[in-house]
Design a protein around this motif. Structure first.
Motif, short mmCIF file in Angstrom:
data_model
loop_
_atom_site.label_atom_id
_atom_site.label_comp_id
_atom_site.label_asym_id
_atom_site.label_seq_id
_atom_site.Cartn_x
_atom_site.Cartn_y
_atom_site.Cartn_z
N LEU A 278 31.48 30.59 24.93
CA LEU A 278 31.24 29.79 26.06
C LEU A 278 32.56 29.87 26.45
O LEU A 278 32.77 30.47 27.58
CB LEU A 278 31.05 28.38 26.35
N GLY B 188 33.13 34.34 26.81
CA GLY B 188 32.67 34.27 28.59
C GLY B 188 33.88 33.47 29.86
O GLY B 188 34.62 34.43 30.58
N LEU B 189 33.99 32.87 29.76
CA LEU B 189 35.84 32.31 30.38
C LEU B 189 36.91 33.49 30.11
O LEU B 189 37.05 33.74 31.28
CB LEU B 189 35.64 30.46 30.09
N VAL C 166 36.60 36.65 32.06
CA VAL C 166 36.51 36.55 33.40
C VAL C 166 38.28 36.07 33.75
O VAL C 166 38.28 37.07 35.04
CB VAL C 166 35.44 36.27 34.26
N MET C 167 38.49 35.57 33.56
CA MET C 167 40.26 34.94 33.85
C MET C 167 40.78 35.40 33.26
O MET C 167 41.89 36.14 34.20
CB MET C 167 40.72 33.85 33.02
N GLU D 68 40.19 39.39 33.37
CA GLU D 68 39.88 40.55 34.32
C GLU D 68 40.72 39.83 35.69
O GLU D 68 41.86 40.74 36.46
CB GLU D 68 38.48 39.94 34.57
N MET D 69 40.84 38.52 36.33
CA MET D 69 41.52 37.81 37.53
C MET D 69 42.85 37.92 37.18
O MET D 69 43.56 38.13 38.22
CB MET D 69 40.75 36.66 37.61
N LYS E 70 44.45 39.52 34.66
CA LYS E 70 45.31 41.27 35.66
C LYS E 70 44.93 42.72 36.73
O LYS E 70 46.00 43.30 37.12
CB LYS E 70 44.07 42.72 34.46
N PHE E 71 43.97 41.61 37.43
CA PHE E 71 43.90 41.69 39.09
C PHE E 71 43.78 43.58 38.86
O PHE E 71 44.75 43.93 40.16
CB PHE E 71 45.31 41.47 40.55
N ASP E 72 42.93 43.85 38.61
CA ASP E 72 42.77 45.35 38.62
C ASP E 72 41.53 46.14 39.00
O ASP E 72 40.32 45.91 38.83
CB ASP E 72 42.39 45.62 36.66
N ILE E 73 41.56 46.27 40.05
CA ILE E 73 40.18 45.46 41.33
C ILE E 73 40.29 47.52 41.50
O ILE E 73 40.94 48.59 41.68
CB ILE E 73 41.17 45.32 42.69
N HIS E 74 38.73 47.58 41.49
CA HIS E 74 37.96 49.22 41.26
C HIS E 74 37.40 48.84 42.88
O HIS E 74 37.18 50.15 43.36
CB HIS E 74 37.47 48.89 40.34
N THR E 75 38.13 48.15 44.12
CA THR E 75 37.13 48.55 45.13
C THR E 75 37.45 49.66 45.65
O THR E 75 38.74 49.55 45.90
CB THR E 75 36.67 47.25 46.23
N GLN F 183 37.91 50.61 49.92
CA GLN F 183 37.95 50.04 50.93
C GLN F 183 37.50 51.62 52.08
O GLN F 183 37.88 51.69 52.65
CB GLN F 183 39.05 49.61 51.49
N ARG G 118 36.51 42.52 39.33
CA ARG G 118 36.72 43.50 39.80
C ARG G 118 37.31 44.02 41.11
O ARG G 118 36.64 44.89 41.55
CB ARG G 118 36.74 45.18 38.57
N TRP H 260 34.44 29.59 38.40
CA TRP H 260 34.74 29.77 36.63
C TRP H 260 33.50 30.15 36.15
O TRP H 260 33.00 31.49 36.02
CB TRP H 260 36.31 29.35 36.17
N TRP I 175 29.24 32.51 33.07
CA TRP I 175 27.80 32.35 32.31
C TRP I 175 27.06 33.00 32.98
O TRP I 175 26.84 32.28 34.14
CB TRP I 175 28.03 30.79 31.93
#
Lengths: 828, 204, 329
Positions: free
Chosen positions: B45, B48-49, B52-53, B55-56, B58-63, B65, C40, C291, C296
């Motif tokens: 678990l 997983g946490l 995602v943390m 990635e947050m 690193k703030f490597d945004i792929h969007t 606009q 991202r 989070w 999850w």
């Protein structure tokens, strides 16, 4: 003719003896390629691709006749080689403009090229520049032409115009090396192809009756309708199977429709197509298709006015350009409200039919056009065949040219087009009103004297007299001469004189007195000299006889007598009689409606004048759908009830709406199809079940054929004697339409728009000092009118004619029923 | 990368496809309990946490606009159609054969043709209903003259479902042609744009 | 009862309602942003600077949307259900001390609406009533997905109330009071006095139960989008649906407060620093809700029940027994 069995590719098929192998195969669903052959016409032998092996011998399927027990193989390796070479040759220098060609996928060259699988080209020749030619309604692109000569064949064997022939192509000769290297038939075909092109006999443009059948039969895009050219691709069309609405032939056609343009999605008819192997169209049918009543919406004010008018009226006048169902509605209205139904042209036909049936006991005539096609002796009486019913003319021409037939054409107006159909055709231009004499002549010439009533036989005998004439005869005489010859004696080497007796045949003219039978009927009919002798020649080896009679008889003041005479001909001669009703549905109207002789005071006119007018031409008080905008059935002169479909949308009211509002209720007009009177020979068949097509064997599967009703006959077969002084003399005028016109509907279509006038032959024009475009005053005992004079090169003689197609010319008012009238014509 | 190995969907040594290693499913309650305990304390678990943390942080945004930023589109992108002209003469390439109309699976192409004064087939009007067009590209593919191609204009927002482009919208204006702005479709028979090309690329 | 007390209480109610309604909205903004960043993405960007006004836009949208009442629903219940959810969420907040006492304009303010001596019991009880929102809404909706959702919510809430109750029992035995202020004050001595150190199992169990009570991932079963659409919210539209939403987010905040106060020392000694520490702790728990949602997967309903009755409840009972034994000896 007997049924025989032959074997094609191992499949046993039944066919008629003497049938071509190709037709036997086609009607049994066996595919043999053929480009130049046209069913019902003579084999051309231009394409040579229909090669088959019959009992081990290569023959052309289109002109080899089937024999009992024949064993036919459609593909052998040599035949495949030939076919491949033939298709390669056809593809030599053929322009690759399939993308814009009007044949657009309906191309037989393309089909057979793909069928044979031509993927490379072995042959070549230098191309020549062949500019396109515009022949009026028809456009010819010689670059696309593959010289199958179908156009020439159909024009000669079917239509009878013979307006096309081949001319020299020019250009290089085929390289000699090819003669050795390529298959024999392919070379022969190429040789023929490379020599010629199609050209009109009249020079740069066509001189014909503009039927356009040549464009229909063209396997490639060489001959196309000028109007249609480059406007659409064939595959875009929805084909609406229909029945031609113009004359009583009731030809099967399909209206090819598509959206009007990119901004208008409403359907538009782009062209008319026909099953050209089995039915030929005239120009009116082919080009007169867009006569629809356009942009009609439901005008409730006009509709209410119509209902009021119907409530006040006591008479409905109408023409025969309506469907059987509409006729049924009118009849129902009559039954319910007691309207008088006025349709003079159908009424006289109805009377004619009923008088005819007093002799024969049959409500309908026996003949079909199919019988005319297969007859070898055809007689036409009382109809301007070329314009009254072009299909009757095609049938007659087909019979004359295909069956080595002969024929007689009785009509006051001499017609060069009819004359050109065959050498074995005699035109007898009798005086108008002498039609009875022609019928008597028919009885006299062909009647079974043993069976005929004795009064009639003896009456006919009164026309005969014996006359002694001196004739010059050529006699073969044998003459024996003695000739002295010098002969070298082989043994002695000395010349000796030897005398010999030689017998020669020498032609010698002798005068002889013979007794001949003179027939006064011939004199009354202005029959040409030597009529009897020519007729005897014509009748040699003839076995099937067909008679076509037309509306000169129905409108004749003695129509009743004419009808009985026709009945006698039917009964006592071997002729099969076909009648030509006047308009598209004259026969149907005559059978369905009880027609009245005199009109009341307040008249509803349907497509004709009245106090309140319903009009499918858009000229009346309330719009009605034209025949290409409604579904229903039409009764053709083959006594066939043919379905026709709505090709174009119609937004307004129809006759059924009016009838429903008046209390004669049915949801749809075609609900009346199954209610058509059974006692007139109609059948209780739903409209939606009526078929409309031809089978591969050429069988006409369209609607149903009316059943002739038998009735008791009184046995009275007496006929009135001929009034020999009866013929009209002096200046005369005829009531007929020019080529391509039948009714206001043909004139409304954009390719055939023209205004009428007085039509006259060249000799008439010259003798009256007229020229085309002059205004003339036409006066008969019933009135007068001023019309334009129009030169018609397609008639001879001194009788001009007035048309009925132009609604601005009320020509019928000048005639007292009968189609001829005395007239005075002066230039104004 | 060559796509051939990926076409072989059979799992083998050569193929990039392989079977995922899946644990056998626990059958008894005790096994299930053990699995829960194992998974709970193994810290899956937290993996997983962490992912995602990470990635947050690193703030490597792929969007992208979209209305402000636009991605470059491929040269063969299938957007709003264009009608091209012949380089040599400036005539319209379209001969009005109607194949595009025929092949169109959403039936959105229509054209009007007639015979012109030179006895050639002339296309008087040509329209595509972009509301129905699915931009499959069949029309461009079937065109024997390389006349209709797809352009790069993909913004078709419209107030109506039926949204038509007509011939004038699609045909290369003559001044564009002379200034070399008519782009060639880089497919079958295409030319390299940087050469000084004057010939229309129709492969015979 | 003096007037000042009434006015003060009403003022506190209004403030709490306003603040937490707004926070619920902002909560959605943060959720979207946090999830976006973890995936991202950028999240809302176009309405206002960095998409901040997206919340306002959504609010306007929810308020102005047509309130659709489907034809076959049980109308009064259908209409009242979202109100129950939102109301119970806020009612539960009455016994939560959000802030230490402070003095403003010479007036001593207790940032708690009602400091009752059964505070935590009240909070748990009211939160339990919150079950009626999804349950009634789901059953009244005349929609099979809503009905499934209602059944699941009943099962989940009732089961996990057992866990939350049992897990809290041990700390409460130690504190000897049900008042949240007393619980807070019990840990006022500093970080070493936090109950989490003496009751780690209870902390974990309560935290897990909190996920179930608020219906958040990994226990997002009562409105699991990919199997039962929006569950009990399927037939709702406009602001009625918005009330469910506000209720859910308010619940997340309040439960975060409860966890922070019971296990992590609350606002400690009541100093400003302690107060901000409480906000930080609450923020962490709220953030943790988001989070886990990013990280999850959801469990199955049967797994959820299995976890509850076969793992968590025995653990909780054992924890109580051990606590009791330790306290006895």
């Amino acid at each position: 003719m007997s049924v025989i069995t032959i074997t094609i590719d191992g499949k046993e098929v039944q066919t008629q003896e003497g049938e071509f192998i190709l037709n036997a195969a086609r009607s049994n669903g066996i595919f043999i390629p053929a480009i130049c052959y046209l069913t019902r016409c003579s084999p051309t032998l231009a394409c040579r691709i229909c090669l088959v092996e019959a009992d081990g011998k290569q023959v052309y399927a289109c002109n080899a006749k089937a024999k009992q027990g024949m064993n036919i193989t459609t593909t052998t390796s040599t035949i495949e080689t030939e076919k491949r070479a033939i298709m390669e040759v056809y593809d030599v220098n053929h322009p690759l403009e399939c993308g814009v060609c009007d044949q657009s996928g309906e191309c037989e060259l393309q089909n057979y090229t793909l069928e044979v699988g031509v993927d490379k080209q072995t042959y070549s020749i230098a191309d020549t520049h062949k500019p396109t030619q515009n022949w009026g309604l028809i456009h010819y692109d010689p670059a696309l032409c593959i010289m199958c000569e179908r156009c020439i064949t159909v024009c000669k064997d079917m239509i009878g115009d013979a307006a096309l022939s081949t001319v020299a192509r020019g250009g290089e000769n085929i390289e000699a090396a090819f003669k050795e290297s390529m298959p024999k038939d392919a070379y022969a075909m190429w040789n023929k192809l490379n020599k010629s092109l199609i050209a009109p006999n009249a020079g740069t443009t066509l001189d014909c009756t503009n039927c356009g059948e040549c464009t229909a039969v063209c396997p490639v895009g060489a001959l196309v309708s000028s109007d249609y050219q480059y406007t659409s691709n064939a595959w875009e069309h929805t084909q609406i199977p229909a029945t031609c609405a113009h004359c009583s032939a009731g030809c099967q056609i399909s209206y090819d429709i598509k959206h009007t343009d990119i901004t208008n999605p409403d359907a538009k008819i782009y062209r008319v197509k026909n099953e050209w192997n089995y039915i030929s169209l005239c120009g009116a049918g082919r080009y007169g298709y867009d006569f629809e009543n356009r942009n009609v919406t439901k005008n409730s004010i006009a509709f209410d006015a119509a209902i009021d008018a119907f409530k006040n009226a006591d008479t409905i006048a109408f023409t025969s350009t309506i469907t059987n169902e509409e006729a049924m509605i009118l009849q129902r209205l009559k039954e319910k409200f007691g309207y008088k139904l006025i349709n003079e042209e159908a009424r006289v036909f109805k009377n004619f039919l009923s008088n005819y049936s007093t002799i024969t006991g049959e409500s309908l005539y026996h003949g079909f056009f199919k019988e005319v096609h297969s007859a070898d002796f055809v007689v036409s009486i009382g109809t301007a065949l070329k314009t009254d019913n072009p299909n009757a003319r095609f049938a007659m021409n087909n019979a004359l040219s295909m069956n080595k037939g002969a024929g007689l054409y009785f009509h006051p107006i001499s017609d060069p087009v009819i004359a050109a159909m065959s050498k074995n055709l005699m035109q007898i231009n009798h005086a108008p009103l002498m039609e009875e004499a022609t019928l008597y002549l028919m009885l006299d010439l062909f009647g079974d004297k043993a069976e005929m009533p004795s009064e009639l036989t003896s009456y006919l005998a009164t026309f005969h007299s014996t006359k002694t004439v001196t004739i010059e005869e050529t006699v073969d005489e044998k003459v024996t001469e003695t000739i002295v010859k010098k002969v070298l004696n082989a043994e002695s080497g000395v010349e000796e004189e030897v005398s010999e007796h030689v017998t020669k045949t020498v032609k010698k003219k002798v005068s002889k007195e013979v007794e001949v039978d003179e027939n006064r009927l011939l004199e009354l009919l202005n029959a040409p000299a030597g009529f009897s002798e020519t007729l005897t020649k014509y009748l040699a080896k003839k076995s099937t006889f067909a008679l076509i009679v037309g509306s000169d008889l129905y409108t004749h003041p003695n129509a009743a007598n004419c009808a009985r005479l026709v009945g006698l001909i039917e009964k006592y001669t071997s002729f099969s009689v076909t009648m030509v009703p006047n308009l598209a549905n004259t026969l149907g109207v005559a059978l369905i409606c009880d027609l009245d002789e005199s009109a009341g005071t307040k008249t509803i006119g349907y497509n004709t004048a009245g106090n309140f007018t319903l009009s499918a031409l858009g000229e009346g008080d309330l719009d009605m759908p034209a025949l290409n905008q409604q579904e229903g059935t039409l009764t053709s002169n083959d006594k066939r009830v043919n379905p026709t479909n709505a090709a174009l949308p119609y937004g307004g009211y129809e006759l059924n709406d009016i009838a429903s509002a008046l209390g004669v209720k049915e949801a749809l007009t075609v609900d009346y199809t199954s209610q058509l009177p059974l006692n007139a020979g109609f059948k209780a068949v739903e409209f939606d079940t009526l078929p409309n097509y031809y089978t591969n064997a050429g069988e006409e599967v369209r609607g149903y054929v009316l059943e002739s009703q038998r009735s008791e006959v009184s046995g009275d077969e007496s006929v009135q004697p001929l009034d020999e002084k009866y013929g009209l003399k002096g200046a005369l005028v005829y009531l007929a339409n020019p080529v391509l016109q039948f009714t206001s509907f043909t004139a409304a279509s954009h390719q055939l728009q023209e205004s009428g006038g007085l039509y006259g032959s060249t000799s008439f024009m010259n003798s009256n000092g007229l020229s085309a475009g002059d205004s003339v005053r036409v006066r008969t005992s019933l009135g007068e009118m001023v019309v334009v004079f129009i030169h018609d090169s397609k008639i001879n003689g001194d009788i001009p004619y007035l048309p009925t197609f132009d609604s601005k010319i009320n020509s019928q008012a000048l005639f007292g029923g009968y189609r001829f009238s005395n007239v005075s014509i002066e230039k104004v | 990368m060559h796509s051939e190995p990926l076409n072989d969907r059979n799992v083998s040594e050569q193929s990039p496809y392989f079977y995922v290693d899946i644990e056998t499913y626990p059958t008894t309650s005790w096994d299930k309990f053990k699995q829960v305990v194992k998974r709970t304390f193994k810290g899956e678990l937290f993996v997983g946490l962490w992912v995602v943390m990470r990635e947050m942080i690193k703030f490597d945004i792929h969007t992208v606009q979209y209305p402000k930023e636009k991605l470059p589109i491929g040269p063969r992108y299938r957007a709003v159609h264009k009608l091209l002209r012949l380089w040599e003469s400036g005539y319209e390439r379209c001969i009005g054969c109607g194949l595009c109309e025929k092949i169109c699976i959403s039936d959105c192409i229509r054209m009007d043709t007639k015979i012109d004064e030179n006895s050639r087939k002339e296309v008087t009007e040509y329209s595509i209903n972009l509301g129905r067009c699915i931009f499959c590209g069949y029309c461009a593919e079937v065109c024997p003259e390389l006349a209709i191609v797809h352009g790069q204009r993909y913004e078709n927002g419209s107030e109506q479902r039926a949204h038509f482009v007509i011939k004038d919208d699609m045909l290369t204006p003559l001044d564009w042609l002379t200034s070399g702005q008519q782009a060639e479709f880089p497919g079958f028979g295409a030319i390299t744009p940087n050469e000084s090309v004057t010939k229309t690329p129709l492969a015979y | 009862m003096d007037m000042a007390f009434i006015i003060e209480t009403i003022a506190k109610i209004v403030v709490i309602l306003l603040v937490f309604s707004a926070l619920a909205g902002l909560g959605t903004y943060f959720e979207r942003k946090v999830l976006a960043f973890m995936q991202r993405r950028l999240g809302p960007m176009h309405v206002g600077p960095f998409g901040l006004l997206q919340v306002a836009a959504d609010g306007i949208k929810l308020f102005t949307k047509e309130d659709i009442i489907p034809q076959n629903v049980v109308k009064p219940i259908f209409k009242i259900a979202p109100v129950i959810t939102a109301a119970t969420a806020f009612m539960a907040a009455a016994a939560i001390p959000f802030w230490p006492e402070f003095t403003a304009f010479g007036y001593k303010v207790h940032p708690i609406v009602a400091d009752i001596n059964v505070g935590i019991l009240y909070v748990l009880g009211i939160m339990a009533i919150g079950l009626y929102g999804p349950l009634l809404g789901g059953m009244a909706s005349a929609n099979k997905f809503s009905l499934i959702s209602a059944a699941r919510s009943a099962a989940v809430f009732i089961s996990y109330e057992v866990i939350s109750g049992l897990s809290l029992l041990a700390p409460l035995m130690m504190v000897g009071s049900l008042s949240l202020i007393d619980i807070n004050n019990y840990q006022a001595g500093g970080i070493g006095n936090w109950i989490v150190w003496s009751q780690p199992v209870a902390f974990i169990l309560f935290w897990i139960a909190a996920f179930a009570e608020t219906g958040r991932t990994p226990f997002h079963l009562i409105a699991n989008d990919h199997e039962i659409i929006d569950g009990f919210g399927t037939e709702y539209s406009g602001m009625r649906w918005g009330l469910f939403f506000i209720g859910e987010y308010a619940n997340m905040f309040f439960i975060s407060f409860v966890i922070a106060i019971i296990f992590l020392g609350g606002f400690g000694d009541g100093s400003i620093a302690g107060a901000f520490q409480l906000l930080l702790k609450v923020s962490f728990f709220f953030f943790f809700f988001l989070w886990t949602r990013a990280a999850w997967p959801d469990v199955r309903p049967d797994q959820l029940m299995w976890l509850c009755w076969k793992v968590l409840m025995p653990l909780a009972v054992v924890n109580i027994v051990i606590t009791g034994l330790v306290m006895m000896f």
